[in-house]
Design a protein around this motif. Structure first.
Motif, PDB file in Angstrom:
ATOM      1  N   PRO A   1       0.830  -1.213   0.000  1.00 18.66           N
ATOM      2  CA  PRO A   1       0.000   0.000   0.000  1.00 18.66           C
ATOM      3  C   PRO A   1       0.861   1.258   0.000  1.00 18.66           C
ATOM      4  O   PRO A   1       1.897   1.313   0.656  1.00 18.66           O
ATOM      5  CB  PRO A   1      -0.796  -0.120   1.310  1.00 18.66           C
ATOM      6  N   LYS A   2       0.413   2.248  -0.749  1.00 14.61           N
ATOM      7  CA  LYS A   2       1.155   3.503  -0.811  1.00 14.61           C
ATOM      8  C   LYS A   2       0.945   4.303   0.465  1.00 14.61           C
ATOM      9  O   LYS A   2      -0.143   4.324   1.027  1.00 14.61           O
ATOM     10  CB  LYS A   2       0.691   4.324  -2.021  1.00 14.61           C
TER      11      LYS A   2
ATOM     12  N   HIS B   1     -10.784  11.542   1.937  1.00 13.49           N
ATOM     13  CA  HIS B   1      -9.554  11.431   1.146  1.00 13.49           C
ATOM     14  C   HIS B   1      -8.568  10.545   1.913  1.00 13.49           C
ATOM     15  O   HIS B   1      -7.669  11.040   2.601  1.00 13.49           O
ATOM     16  CB  HIS B   1      -8.947  12.813   0.889  1.00 13.49           C
ATOM     17  N   GLU B   2      -8.754   9.236   1.786  1.00 11.00           N
ATOM     18  CA  GLU B   2      -7.946   8.292   2.556  1.00 11.00           C
ATOM     19  C   GLU B   2      -6.486   8.292   2.128  1.00 11.00           C
ATOM     20  O   GLU B   2      -5.626   7.790   2.854  1.00 11.00           O
ATOM     21  CB  GLU B   2      -8.535   6.887   2.428  1.00 11.00           C
TER      22      GLU B   2
END
Length: 265
Positions: A38-39, A67-68
């Motif tokens: 994951p980024k 805005h995860e």
């Protein structure tokens, strides 16, 4: 080629085809099993005037839900600290503070005029206890009325509060009748405990306190309201992340939150 040989060859080719299919399928399975890391969320920094912490806790929480992929780093400081912090920061950011601080950043070419918006204002008000107040209306005040204010030596808000009482609309309060507080909570408690009949603070400070009621706002000819301004700091190219937060702060959702905290938008 005999019939047996032909059959054998067909079987061989069939087995080869099946093997190739299995290998291909196996490769696909291995590829699909590979999980991308994951980024890390992008971080956007925002410098905010320290008295806005209550409202911005809710605003930041709502923004990060929507805005995860973005983390907001709010930094609550005084105006002077905000200006100095922005000057020392090597990266871009968002600022949300009073117009005089934003104006200074514009003059230093750290914020472009086109990347600013006036967002809200806050006003000084005179207030009393909600139940059994000694002063029901402004005209009930006289020179003996005790008024709780923040320390004029330590707070600009205190200086402005004191200046209200030189206006013709209000009876002049003698110096000995000012009850000086070191915090907004001190001022509120002085009114609640009858150490003072009237207090002076910004509207947003007392807005959701059901034990207090507003008598009147300070006349704008004497005390101008605090105007709050939003700006984008451009140390380099403004990023999409910074622009996303900036645009969100202009939304009706944020305006409603600010209204609920007593600000005029």
């Amino acid at each position: 080629m005999s019939r047996f040989q032909m059959t054998k060859r067909i079987v061989f080719l069939t087995l080869m085809s099946v093997s190739l299919i299995l290998v291909a399928c196996g490769g696909t399975k291995e590829e699909t099993e590979e999980v991308e890391e994951p980024k890390e969320p992008e971080v956007v920094k925002i410098y905010i005037k320290e008295n806005l912490e209550g409202a911005f806790g809710e605003i930041v929480q709502n923004f990060e839900k929507e805005h995860e992929d973005i983390d907001v780093e709010p930094i609550f400081l005084s105006n002077d600290e905000i200006v100095q912090g922005v000057k020392n920061d090597e990266k871009g950011s968002v600022v949300f503070t009073t117009e005089d601080a934003v104006k200074e950043l514009i003059e230093d070419d750290l914020v472009g005029v086109k990347d600013t918006k006036f967002l809200m204002m806050d006003e000084l008000v005179l207030f009393t206890k909600h139940e059994d107040p000694d002063v029901q209306r402004v005209r009930d005040m006289d020179q003996s009325t005790r008024v709780a204010i923040l320390s004029p030596d330590n707070y600009e808000e205190g200086k402005l509060s004191k200046s209200i009482f030189v206006d013709d609309e209000f009876e002049k309060v003698e110096d000995e009748n000012f009850v000086i507080g070191d915090s907004a909570e001190d001022v509120i408690q002085d009114v609640m405990n009858n150490n003072a009949q009237v207090g002076v603070l910004y509207q947003s400070t007392i807005y959701n306190n059901e034990e207090l009621k507003t008598l009147v706002r300070a006349p704008r000819r004497v005390v101008e309201p605090f105007i709050y301004q939003l700006g984008l700091v451009s140390k380099s190219d403004i990023t999409d992340t910074e622009r996303t937060l900036y645009d969100y702060l202009l939304s009706t959702e944020v305006q409603e939150i600010l209204k609920n905290h007593g600000y005029v938008v």
